[in-house]
Design an enzyme around this catalytic site. Structure first.
Site, short mmCIF file in Angstrom:
data_model
loop_
_atom_site.label_atom_id
_atom_site.label_comp_id
_atom_site.label_asym_id
_atom_site.label_seq_id
_atom_site.Cartn_x
_atom_site.Cartn_y
_atom_site.Cartn_z
N LYS A 1 0.74 4.55 6.85
CA LYS A 1 0.17 5.46 5.82
C LYS A 1 0.81 6.80 5.89
CE LYS A 1 -2.89 2.14 4.69
NZ LYS A 1 -2.74 1.29 3.56
N SER B 1 0.86 -1.23 -0.21
CA SER B 1 -0.02 -0.02 0.12
C SER B 1 0.94 1.18 -0.05
CB SER B 1 -0.90 0.16 1.16
OG SER B 1 -0.31 -0.02 2.41
#
Length: 392
Positions: free
Chosen positions: A153, A51
């Protein structure tokens, strides 16, 4: 004159520790020291999913600083030291949730800023949320807040920001946000001949690619076109475009108004997708909002699950407390909006919502080791060029 002798009792010799006792003492000291370092200063973290590619790769081992934002005190004290959720190599829980303490955050060097790469506890492992998001994140299980799964993230919106994504570009408070240096998007590469995938893609650092077939959206290519769907950076896309066998290369973006399933929030009032999202205001401590139908969809889970409220029910587009409908609400803590740098392959805030401040673990600082899970040779298993790389 007669002399008297003074007899002294010999000093008792200190009992010598057995080798086993010395070993146990050493192990205990090491465990206590490691636990304190891991709690107060920094933790090790490994990248398990793509990701964050191309910024961070699967198999990167990171140091995460807890000092930057201030470490938090444990909520769940009954836990096996140096574990997280389960005992090493087993599925046996490593904690008991019989005791839950209030959480406090020690002073840090800074606050979370836009652009920071942040490790946090996944909010939707909350007991009232995990089943709802099982389509986006399979195998979710409920855990106490401090033992929820660690995610990494990039912060793209801090508390109070008005965030919007237009055609894949993030805008914060009306201004285009600077994109990460190695941010990836999805592209269609139209080719006029067969491609040596190993030489063209792997050697350019592109590991996520697939030959174009009719199973993809048929609006991507013309009827007579063949090619590849790849996830890569704009710079690498520009490089691939110069090859003589490439007819064209275009980013793949969803159209505005095309509603994407499983996006946050789940509401028929909103027709957003991963490339055209918002505008949305990130909750900020002390800010009051009117609870319109849209705001209930956006903030209902925050009010019910993460802001420390009792007797709040959020269901069927309505929100009540103690049986009475809420018409306005003042947030009790700051929240953040997080996105992966691999923008078309990241289950992030676009799919499960905001990250509460009390779920923030630390700031990712640098890569100390990188192991390729799919090396082309034994010598290539360690990515030497990534060792001690500062995270940007």
């Amino acid at each position: 004159m007669q002399s008297t002798e003074v007899f002294q009792k010999p000093a008792e010799q200190k009992k010598k520790k057995t080798p086993l006792r010395e070993w146990l003492d050493s192990v205990l000291f090491a465990v206590v020291a490691a636990t304190l370092i891991r709690w107060l200063f920094f933790s090790a973290f490994v990248i398990p999913t793509p990701s964050m590619e191309n910024s961070l790769l699967v198999g990167d081992y990171l140091f995460v600083s807890r000092l930057n934002y201030g470490t938090t005190t444990p909520i769940t004290p009954l836990q096996v030291p140096l574990t997280h959720q389960t005992i090493w190599g087993t599925q046996i829980p490593s904690y008991l949730d019989w005791i839950q303490l209030p959480q406090y955050r020690l002073p840090g060097f800074s606050e979370v800023k836009n652009g920071d790469v942040v490790v946090f506890n996944l909010p939707v492992e909350h007991p009232k949320a995990y089943q709802k998001y099982s389509n986006v994140l399979p195998d979710l299980h409920p855990h106490p807040a401090d033992l929820r799964s660690n995610y990494i993230k990039r912060c793209v919106g801090i508390a109070g920001d008005k965030l919007e994504i237009r055609a894949g570009q993030v805008y914060v408070n009306g201004k285009a946000q600077e994109n990460p240096v190695r941010m990836q998007n999805e592209y269609f590469i139209s080719v006029n001949t067969a491609v040596n995938e190993e030489n063209i893609f792997r050697k350019n650092g592109i590991t996520d690619y697939a030959q174009f077939t009719e199973t993809f959206d048929d609006t991507i290519a013309a009827n007579d076109e063949s090619g590849y769907i790849v996830k890569t950076t704009p710079d690498l896309a520009a490089k691939i475009k110069t090859y003589d066998f490439v007819k064209r290369i275009e980013p793949i973006l969803l159209s505005k108004g095309l509603k994407e399933p499983f996006l946050f929030p789940s509401s028929d009032l909103i027709d957003w997708n991963k490339d055209n999202y918002g505008p949305i205001v990130v909750p900020k401590k002390g800010i009051k909002v009117a609870l319109t139908d849209v705001n209930i969809a956006l903030y209902g889970e925050v009010i019910q699950n993460y802001d420390g409220n009792d007797n709040v029910v959020f269901e069927n587009g309505k929100i009540t407390q103690n049986g009475l409908p809420l018409t306005e609400y003042t947030f009790k803590q700051d929240y953040f909006f997080m996105m992966g740098d691999n923008r078309h392959n990241s289950a992030d805030s676009r799919y499960w919502g905001f990250v509460p401040k009390d779920h923030i673990v630390g700031k990712a600082v640098f890569v100390w080791m990188s192991i390729d899970p799919n090396p082309t040779s034994l010598l290539g298993k360690i990515r030497w060029d990534r060792i001690f790389r500062i995270i940007q």
